[in-house]
Design a protein around this motif. Structure first.
Motif, short mmCIF file in Angstrom:
data_model
loop_
_atom_site.label_atom_id
_atom_site.label_comp_id
_atom_site.label_asym_id
_atom_site.label_seq_id
_atom_site.Cartn_x
_atom_site.Cartn_y
_atom_site.Cartn_z
N VAL A 277 40.05 47.49 48.55
CA VAL A 277 39.01 46.06 48.35
C VAL A 277 39.82 44.83 48.54
O VAL A 277 39.75 44.26 48.71
N LEU A 278 41.80 45.19 49.15
CA LEU A 278 42.19 44.35 49.39
C LEU A 278 42.04 43.65 51.13
O LEU A 278 43.01 43.45 51.12
N LYS A 279 41.61 44.85 52.00
CA LYS A 279 41.64 44.18 53.13
C LYS A 279 39.32 44.26 53.58
O LYS A 279 39.45 44.22 53.07
N GLU A 280 39.77 43.21 54.63
CA GLU A 280 38.38 42.56 55.55
C GLU A 280 37.30 44.19 55.18
O GLU A 280 37.89 45.14 55.20
N PRO A 281 36.11 43.75 54.89
CA PRO A 281 35.53 42.39 54.81
C PRO A 281 36.10 41.77 53.17
O PRO A 281 35.16 40.71 52.65
N LEU A 282 36.50 42.82 52.19
CA LEU A 282 36.61 42.04 50.62
C LEU A 282 37.30 41.73 50.15
O LEU A 282 37.84 39.87 50.37
N ASN A 283 39.13 41.98 50.75
CA ASN A 283 40.29 40.50 51.01
C ASN A 283 40.50 40.25 49.37
O ASN A 283 40.49 38.86 49.32
N TRP A 284 40.11 40.98 48.30
CA TRP A 284 40.36 40.41 47.26
C TRP A 284 41.42 39.47 46.98
O TRP A 284 42.68 39.90 47.38
N THR A 285 41.58 38.30 45.84
CA THR A 285 42.78 38.14 45.47
C THR A 285 43.16 38.70 44.08
O THR A 285 42.44 40.03 43.62
N ALA A 286 44.03 38.37 43.35
CA ALA A 286 44.10 38.60 42.06
C ALA A 286 43.90 38.40 41.45
O ALA A 286 43.67 39.84 40.50
N THR A 287 43.11 37.83 41.18
CA THR A 287 41.85 37.56 40.03
C THR A 287 40.25 38.47 40.18
O THR A 287 39.85 39.18 39.50
N GLN A 288 40.42 38.53 41.75
CA GLN A 288 39.29 39.62 41.65
C GLN A 288 40.01 41.12 41.70
O GLN A 288 39.07 41.55 41.06
N VAL A 289 41.14 41.45 41.56
CA VAL A 289 41.48 42.84 41.25
C VAL A 289 41.62 42.87 40.21
O VAL A 289 41.21 43.90 39.40
N GLY A 290 41.61 41.79 39.68
CA GLY A 290 41.80 41.68 37.43
C GLY A 290 40.20 42.50 36.92
O GLY A 290 40.34 43.04 36.60
N TYR A 291 39.19 41.75 38.24
CA TYR A 291 37.57 41.22 37.95
C TYR A 291 37.88 43.23 38.40
O TYR A 291 36.61 44.25 37.90
N GLY A 292 38.03 43.98 39.52
CA GLY A 292 37.49 45.19 39.94
C GLY A 292 38.14 45.66 38.85
O GLY A 292 37.22 47.18 38.04
N ASN A 293 39.43 45.67 38.44
CA ASN A 293 39.88 46.64 37.85
C ASN A 293 38.68 46.93 35.80
O ASN A 293 38.91 48.28 35.65
N ALA A 294 38.21 45.40 35.65
CA ALA A 294 37.61 45.63 34.35
C ALA A 294 35.97 46.28 34.75
O ALA A 294 35.75 47.06 33.68
N ALA A 295 35.58 46.52 35.89
CA ALA A 295 34.36 46.28 36.52
C ALA A 295 34.67 48.30 36.48
O ALA A 295 34.45 48.69 35.68
N GLY A 296 35.89 48.59 36.49
CA GLY A 296 36.35 50.12 35.48
C GLY A 296 36.22 50.34 34.86
O GLY A 296 36.13 51.86 34.23
#
Length: 444
Positions: A277-296
């Motif tokens: 999720v940290l590479k293109e095309p997603l290239n998430w920021t720290a906030t998006q990483v947190g939201y992605g972990n929340a989905a998990g």
């Protein structure tokens, strides 16, 4: 008088395992987000001249190599300490397999905080991982928690109780994940990214350790249930004397095989997902990483609800198969994710992916006497560590090798492993024709 009763109730709840579980998961989730972003920041300038990789490919290779080594250390070093702690717990010291690993959690979180503040090399965390492993780590902590939960429940309710533990674990992770990305951005320019986040994580682990030492209450015996009732008894013993407990080794082996295959699929996929999720095309920021972990973490809640609904009409074996199908479909869809919304669509298919492992632990605890429950669950946790020697390097190298043409190939591989895990659990289900008789005995 009502105030007194309320205080007594609150104190009783405070002495249970649940507050320890919540505090630990809050701290660990914050730590995971911090580590993920710190590794990304430190890997930005990684170069591999001989491999002729682009900057992004070099960063992905550096991150995946780092996590491979870090996770291998975390899986190997706890093996003997965890076994020793499990035996100590089964001899009556049930608090020890929880307190000792929590001290390791605290040291590793403090280590990353020092790495960020003093700009220490990221390799310092390898040493922190060794200390964490020598304390027993998750390999000792989680069986200790599950043992306390199982010994405080009846055999009929054991899968529900274990899933309730998973629910609290997931709910705490959900809350922490939602705020972790925002906390990561709060920092002093003189200290660095993640300082506030790691400070809160370290404080939570300190409170958790103190709680487990001074407040945690331990129930040494199963509630309202003799040890012999935990087994699936043959019909000849219904009206006669109870025979000595005989462990069905084939059933135990089938449960172990299913757990190992499924954990290999989940562990390999999730290890790569955090980098993916940290590479293109997603290239998430720290906030998006947190939201992605929340989905998990939401999967913990939906899996619990799934157990509550499905257990009324299907067996535990069928529950496991439903969970495996859920993960297999979701992780296969993840192979073709190219945007954030399709990522969440793929995750939504994993609604029941957390059902299999706690249900397998529940079934396994019914195959052994209560006096060896902690040791058996720890053996299972250790058995889930050894495959990491194979699947962590394998998934990492396959991901690096397919990065240019099909970076999601590892998720397809995880889906195939999940389907293979359905075979031993299906065989186990065919070997349990006496389940209903056992349930009637326990309800009598």
């Amino acid at each position: 008088m009502p105030l007194t009763n309320l205080c007594e109730t609150a104190f009783t709840v405070l002495r249970q395992i649940e507050p320890v579980l919540v505090l630990e998961q809050l701290g660990s989730t914050l730590f995971d987000t911090a580590l993920q972003m710190v590794v990304k920041d430190r890997s930005e300038n990684a170069t591999y001249p001989d491999a002729h990789l682009s900057r992004e490919e070099s960063q992905q290779k550096a991150m995946s190599d780092y996590y491979m080594i870090y996770n291998l250390i975390n899986k190997l070093t706890p093996i003997f300490p965890a076994m020793l702690l499990a035996r100590t717990g089964d001899r009556g010291w049930r608090r020890v397999p929880i307190v000792v690993p929590l001290s390791g959690y605290l040291m590793s979180r403090l280590a990353l905080l020092l790495v960020v503040i003093f700009r220490l090399p990221l390799e310092v965390m390898f040493g922190a991982a060794v200390l964490f492993g020598l304390s027993g780590g998750f390999c000792a902590y989680w069986p200790g928690v599950m043992t306390l939960a199982s010994l405080g429940s009846t055999a009929a309710d054991r899968s529900k109780v274990m899933m309730r533990v998973e629910l609290l674990y997931g709910a705490a992770g959900l809350v922490a994940s939602l705020v972790s990305g925002h906390l990561f951005l709060l920092y002093s320019s003189s200290l660095g990214n993640g300082t506030a986040l790691l400070s809160v994580s370290t404080l939570l682990h300190l409170l958790c350790l103190l709680h487990s030492i001074f407040l945690l209450q331990v129930k040494l015996e199963p509630k309202n249930e003799p040890e012999e009732n935990c087994q699936l008894v043959p019909p000849d013993s219904i009206n006669g004397p109870v025979a000595p407990f005989v462990i069905n080794k084939v059933n135990v082996a089938l449960l172990f095989a299913a757990a190992v295959l499924y954990l290999s699929a989940v562990g390999g996929a999730i290890e790569i997902l955090g980098i993916f999720v940290l590479k293109e095309p997603l290239n998430w920021t720290a906030t998006q990483v947190g939201y992605g972990n929340a989905a998990g973490c939401m999967i913990f809640i939906t899996s619990y609800l799934g157990v509550m609904v499905f257990r009324r009409c299907v067996s535990d074996v069928m529950l496991i198969l439903i969970g495996m199908i859920s993960f297999a479909s979701g992780i296969y869809f993840m192979s073709f994710v190219t945007s954030t919304y399709t990522f969440y669509l793929a995750r939504s298919l994993n609604l029941f992916a957390l059902i299999p492992l706690p249900t397998i632990r529940s079934l396994l605890s019914l195959q052994v006497p209560a006096s060896s429950c902690g040791t058996t669950l720890t053996f299972l946790q250790l058995a889930l560590k050894f495959p990491g020697l194979a699947y962590l390097p394998a998934f990492t190298k396959i991901y690096q090798g397919t990065l240019n043409w099909f970076p999601g190939f590892v998720f397809t591989l995880a889906s195939i492993l999940t389907v293979l895990a359905m075979i031993p659990i299906s065989i186990f289900g065919c070997r349990l024709p006496l389940r209903r008789q056992c349930d009637r005995i326990q309800e009598a």
